[in-house]
Design an enzyme around this catalytic site. Structure first.
Site, short mmCIF file in Angstrom:
data_model
loop_
_atom_site.label_atom_id
_atom_site.label_comp_id
_atom_site.label_asym_id
_atom_site.label_seq_id
_atom_site.Cartn_x
_atom_site.Cartn_y
_atom_site.Cartn_z
N ASP A 1 6.27 44.35 38.32
CA ASP A 1 7.49 45.14 38.16
C ASP A 1 7.43 46.30 39.14
OD1 ASP A 1 8.40 43.52 36.11
OD2 ASP A 1 7.67 44.84 34.51
N ASP B 1 16.54 37.93 29.77
CA ASP B 1 15.90 38.90 28.88
C ASP B 1 16.42 38.66 27.47
OD1 ASP B 1 14.59 40.01 31.04
OD2 ASP B 1 16.16 41.49 31.42
#
Length: 257
Positions: A11, A130
């Site tokens: 990330d 997600d």
């Protein structure tokens, strides 16, 4: 039988690799290129890079580090973050990415999946989802703009419906990010992943919850996923990738060493 894949996830925020818990409270864990090179040397099969605030802040993943990563590693890698046009996707691929992943932009404009597939072919189009388990309704729902806690919002989509929609539009692979499990290292959500596997005809990557080698074995043998993505266990040195792959091989999971 195709070998299963181990995929470290990096990330990225403000040019650094970060890691949070359940998509919150991110801390810096390292620099992009050295971490990528380390994982390539440690037998990772592939890398995924998420510029986690790009979509929420209406910008696109920075091409400068994409090209630096491409120069340093010899394994496939995928980039994501704010890509919402053919031109932006073409640029990232030209700078060395093997695949591009879209998540929030596809929720805002589902036709983007069709256009990217028509232009580049489905093999390099990954959809990130997600997914959040809502205990009140006992259902799995898709969230958007999750890289910024203040910008995160609910969508109209239930996870199963969105999985079917993105396949119909031409994605080549799905990464299912299970938000409730993210960063807590208590194991993958086998129930949800098996449910998605039953309706998913493209390669499925599990994301969220890895804490032990046994968790990887469970997700491959019980959920039937094609790849397992993890971050904190690799960033923090809790699990070494080559040792993990040998453990999985010893337990009957096909791996490339």
């Amino acid at each position: 039988m195709l070998a299963k894949r181990i995929v470290p996830c990096l990330d990225v925020r403000d040019g650094k690799v970060v890691k949070g818990v359940q998509f919150r409270n991110h801390e810096i864990v390292g620099d992009i290129v050295p971490l990528a090179a380390r994982y390539a040397a440690e037998s990772a099969d592939e890398l995924v890079f998420y510029d986690i605030t790009a979509s929420a802040h209406d910008r696109v993943v920075d091409k400068s580090w994409v090209s630096r990563v491409a120069e340093q590693i010899d394994i496939p890698f995928c980039v994501a973050g704010g890509i919402k046009s053919i031109e932006q996707a073409r640029e990232k691929l030209a700078f060395g990415a093997d695949k591009i992943s879209i998540n929030s932009p596809a929720l805002s404009d589902p036709g983007l999946i069709d256009r990217l597939q028509d232009e580049f072919g489905r093999q390099c189009i990954v959809i990130g989802i997600d997914s959040y388990y809502d205990a009140d309704t006992d259902s799995y729902k898709v969230k958007q703009f999750t890289g910024d806690e203040a910008a995160t919002k609910d969508t109209q989509w239930y996870t199963q419906d969105w999985v079917e929609e993105v396949q119909r539009r031409g994605c080549g692979e799905i990464v299912l990010n299970v938000m409730n499990q993210d960063g807590v290292r208590q194991g993958y959500d086998i129930k949800q992943l098996a449910m998605v596997r039953a309706i998913c005809d493209v390669p499925l990557i599990a994301s969220g919850g890895a804490g032990t080698m046994e968790h990887f074995l469970e997700v491959f043998t019980q959920a039937g996923v094609d790849a397992a993505l993890a971050a904190s266990v690799f960033h923090k040195g809790i699990i070494e990738i080559e040792a993990l792959k040998r453990y999985l091989l010893d337990n009957g999971v096909q791996m490339r060493l």
